[in-house]
Design an enzyme around this catalytic site. Structure first.
Site, mmCIF file in Angstrom:
data_model
loop_
_atom_site.group_PDB
_atom_site.id
_atom_site.type_symbol
_atom_site.label_atom_id
_atom_site.label_comp_id
_atom_site.label_asym_id
_atom_site.label_seq_id
_atom_site.Cartn_x
_atom_site.Cartn_y
_atom_site.Cartn_z
ATOM 1 C CB CYS A 2 118.569 35.117 31.008
ATOM 2 S SG CYS A 2 119.777 34.858 32.603
ATOM 3 N NE ARG A 27 112.332 35.466 30.838
ATOM 4 C CZ ARG A 27 112.259 34.965 31.310
ATOM 5 N NH1 ARG A 27 110.377 35.038 31.340
ATOM 6 N NH2 ARG A 27 112.443 33.720 31.648
ATOM 7 C CD1 TRP A 75 119.018 36.175 37.983
ATOM 8 C CD2 TRP A 75 118.259 38.869 37.456
ATOM 9 N NE1 TRP A 75 118.864 36.984 39.253
ATOM 10 C CE2 TRP A 75 118.361 38.567 39.409
ATOM 11 C CE3 TRP A 75 118.358 39.852 37.861
ATOM 12 C CZ2 TRP A 75 118.269 39.423 40.255
ATOM 13 C CZ3 TRP A 75 117.965 40.676 38.670
ATOM 14 C CH2 TRP A 75 118.523 40.371 40.196
ATOM 15 C CG ASN A 101 116.409 31.702 31.153
ATOM 16 O OD1 ASN A 101 116.504 32.398 32.591
ATOM 17 N ND2 ASN A 101 115.094 31.423 30.888
ATOM 18 N N GLY A 102 118.785 30.048 32.957
ATOM 19 C CA GLY A 102 118.464 28.617 33.524
ATOM 20 C C GLY A 102 119.438 28.579 34.603
ATOM 21 C CD GLU A 483 107.640 39.444 54.299
ATOM 22 O OE1 GLU A 483 107.905 39.696 55.268
ATOM 23 O OE2 GLU A 483 107.543 38.997 53.290
ATOM 24 C CE LYS A 487 105.309 41.256 50.840
ATOM 25 N NZ LYS A 487 106.833 40.917 51.580
ATOM 26 C CD GLU A 490 105.736 44.929 51.428
ATOM 27 O OE1 GLU A 490 106.153 46.092 50.732
ATOM 28 O OE2 GLU A 490 105.439 44.346 51.575
ATOM 29 C CG HIS A 506 101.774 41.872 78.207
ATOM 30 N ND1 HIS A 506 101.588 42.597 78.916
ATOM 31 C CD2 HIS A 506 101.947 40.406 77.666
ATOM 32 C CE1 HIS A 506 102.134 40.945 80.009
ATOM 33 N NE2 HIS A 506 102.235 40.178 78.868
ATOM 34 C CE LYS A 605 111.724 43.866 44.176
ATOM 35 N NZ LYS A 605 111.115 43.258 45.293
HETATM 36 C C1 G6P Z 1 112.622 47.319 50.465
HETATM 37 C C2 G6P Z 1 111.555 46.766 50.029
HETATM 38 C C3 G6P Z 1 111.542 45.351 50.940
HETATM 39 C C4 G6P Z 1 112.971 44.932 51.315
HETATM 40 C C5 G6P Z 1 113.379 45.496 52.072
HETATM 41 C C6 G6P Z 1 114.847 45.426 52.019
HETATM 42 O O1 G6P Z 1 111.864 48.252 51.863
HETATM 43 O O2 G6P Z 1 110.223 47.046 49.678
HETATM 44 O O3 G6P Z 1 111.286 44.086 50.186
HETATM 45 O O4 G6P Z 1 112.888 43.501 52.038
HETATM 46 O O5 G6P Z 1 113.747 47.014 51.163
HETATM 47 O O6 G6P Z 1 115.355 45.286 51.281
HETATM 48 P P1 G6P Z 1 117.104 44.070 50.465
HETATM 49 O O7 G6P Z 1 117.142 44.809 49.123
HETATM 50 O O8 G6P Z 1 117.694 44.178 51.196
HETATM 51 O O9 G6P Z 1 116.751 42.860 50.550
#
Ligand code: G6P
Length: 610
Positions: A2, A27, A75, A101-102, A483, A487, A490, A506, A605
């Protein structure tokens, strides 16, 4: 996570607090509030939703005049976003009012003890327990400093509090443990804030509080105390950053800031369920009886959350010996597979709003399957509709490419794996303790890896103009490769594929060209030689071998073009460490290509449509 603020001076506090909170909204923004002290009375205004709603509320007639106050943008971690759970929170007679916060890890025990002394609780927050504990000691001591010290000695977790005491005009008090709090020095006025961005418009003269340090603001006077109550001298620093950099904590991008927040996210997620030496999943409605009856687990998710689930599949199967299927939510929702009624569906989602994940979860529920959601955003749709929720404690993530939420999801999965294994009799007591100990050591190891990040920065520039990359792994390392590869693609738009190393022959091997980035992940001892052979095959076709390997792995020492060694850990948890250099690699290649790291093209996002 927060944003918190305090002000004491000659100007009206509410306007200053609103301006500062606007800078801290990144935050958290599910509710906001402020409290102002004037003539021995504290007035509080708070609101669910964004800061703008609070601003409108104040304008529409609330009397919040006064020159000393505190503010908060939230948050949610404990308790859904709502007005009652919004900060500030107060003691029954309003003697003590606080923003926080925390996480107060032992808030249940504190509440129980205070209830014996007649305290009542209205919110679902951990904060209210802490405020009332401070009030409890304040009633005995009649002294804010002594009350704070006594209370803090009884609070476990990582936290930051900013407080008003009704009987102490013009004073704002603060204390921090593990989370940031800075004090600002102006002319005849002083400030407290979660970070400098909130006060930069008013002053550049700041004090950085040390851990377990207490601060008192009184107009232009700022004083510091240690936990014994002794005054401490402190040096002023001048902030030279601009406003934009300040919000990012001095980092160039939110993504890098969030990469650096991973150790904290991991620690907080673990701390949220680990109390007094024990993992407690009862709040998730997971009694031992229920855990014993699980015959199958379906892990359902999208994107990086799916990749966290892919790691979890290996870990849960190996430790708890429960069969696990990992399912892409977009596929699961349209598939007519026979579902096991005694299964547990684990739904993983940072946002808790991803359309496919939500639909897949509903489908599991319609089929009578119990659902457990691992979610970051409190009060999100998935969190509300799931039968139970395990909240990750990553805090708000701004960069589209997830880092800290993914890391927190991994920890939630490890906790489930270890606890399920224990309850089902698959783990000896000492082995259980050892694994818990290994999870607890992950945060410092993550930071250790980040200490060397410049090595990745240097190598990343080699790939500024690269067109293709492969990420290879087997078993957990394959899940990490997925993953790492995501990264890269994307944010840097470099075409990248993760390949289960055994599949190279293959088809994919035909794509290897001279100088192509071939990343190999090596954290599983029994597979070192297997993956080494695959990597050598790539090398003999011109591939550039970029290796992330556990310290002590000798395979490819001679042949690799670049090796990044990560600290040793139990192999089940190695994904948490191996992913860090891969996040950095994606980041630095994107930076080298001068791309918009935090907002990559065509991506969002949270994907709330199919
Ligand atoms: C989008 C985001 C990813 C995320 C995915 C699933 O593609 O860019 O970073 O992993 O959605 O989102 P979620 O909120 O369900 O983890």
């Amino acid at each position: 996570m927060c944003g918190i603020l305090g002000y004491s001076g000659d100007r009206q506090a509410s306007g200053i607090l609103l301006n500062g909170l606007a800078k801290l909204e990144y935050r958290g923004y599910d509710s906001a509030g402020l409290a102002v002290l004037e003539d021995g009375e504290i007035k509080i205004v708070k609101n669910k939703g964004r800061l703008q709603a609070l601003e409108e509320k104040i304008k529409s007639g609330y009397d919040v005049s006064g020159t000393c106050g505190i503010g908060h943008t939230r948050w949610a971690t404990h308790g859904e976003p709502s007005e009652v759970n919004a900060h500030p929170l107060w003691s029954d007679d309003m003697s003590v009012v606080a923003v926080h916060n925390g996480i107060v890890e032992n808030y249940r025990e504190i509440k129980n003890k205070l209830a014996e002394h007649g305290y009542k609780f209205y919110s679902q927050t951990d904060t209210e327990a802490a405020v009332k504990l401070i009030d409890f000691f304040y009633k005995q001591e009649k002294n804010p400093l002594k009350a704070i010290i006594k209370a803090i000695k009884n609070i476990e977790g990582s936290f930051c509090f900013v407080l008003l005491f009704k009987d102490f005009p013009n004073e704002v008090w603060g204390v921090r443990k593990d989370l940031p709090l800075i004090a600002g020095q102006g002319k005849g006025e002083s400030f407290l804030a979660s970070d400098v961005s909130a006060i930069l418009q008013d002053t550049r003269q700041v004090y950085y509080l040390d851990n377990m340090e207490i601060v008192q603001l009184k107009k232009g006077v700022v004083r510091f105390f240690d936990m014994e109550g002794y005054a401490k001298p402190k040096e002023l620093s001048e902030v030279t950053w601009d406003m934009n950099a300040a919000e990012k904590g001095g980092f160039e991008h939110f993504m890098m800031k969030e990469i650096h927040e991973q150790a904290r996210a991991v620690k907080d997620t673990f701390g949220s369920v680990y109390h007094s030496g024990k993992i407690n999943l009862e709040e998730m409605n997971l009694s031992d009886e229920k855990i014993k009856n699980i015959s199958q687990i379906y892990i359902i998710a999208c994107g990086s959350a799916y990749h966290a689930g892919a790691v979890a599949q290996y870990v849960i199967e190996d430790l708890a010996k429960i069969p696990v299927r990992i399912e892409l939510a977009s596929e699961f929702r349209y598939r007519n597979m026979p579902l096991d009624k005694n299964a547990l569906a684990i739904i993983i989602s940072q946002s808790g709003e991803t359309a496919d994940t939500l639909a897949a979860m509903r489908r599991a529920k319609e089929n009578g399957i119990k659902t457990l959601a691992i979610v970051n955003v409190v009060g999100s749709t998935i969190a509300r509709e799931a039968d139970s929720v395990f909240y990750t404690m990553a805090g708000p993530e701004i960069a589209v490419a997830t880092t800290k939420a993914y890391s927190a999801q991994l920890i939630a999965c490890y906790i489930l794996a270890v606890q399920f294994a224990k309850v089902r009799g698959e783990l000896e007591g000492s082995e259980y303790e050892r694994l818990i100990g290994e999870i607890q050591k992950l945060p410092e190891k993550i930071d250790e890896i980040l200490d060397e990040k410049e090595r990745i920065e240097e190598i990343a520039y080699k790939f500024t103009n690269a067109r293709n990359a492969f990420y290879l792994g087997r078993n957990i390392d394959y899940a990490v490769a997925m993953e790492g590869s995501l990264k890269m693609k994307e944010i840097s738009y470099l075409h990248s594929e993760a390949i289960a190393a055994g599949e190279m022959k293959h088809g994919p091997i035909s794509l290897i060209e001279k100088g192509m980035l071939v990343a190999g992940i090596m954290t599983q001892k029994n597979l070192y030689q297997k993956i080494a052979s695959n990597m050598l095959e790539a090398r003999s076709r011109g591939g550039f071998l970029f290796i992330v390997a556990t310290r002590g792995c000798e395979a490819l020492k001679e042949e690799a073009d670049f090796i990044y060694n990560i600290p040793e850990t139990d192999e089940h948890f190695a994904a948490s460490l191996a992913v860090i250099p891969l996040q950095l690699m994606g980041y630095y290649v994107a930076v080298a290509r001068k791309l918009d790291v935090d907002k990559p093209r065509n991506l969002a996002k949270s994907v709330t449509v199919e």
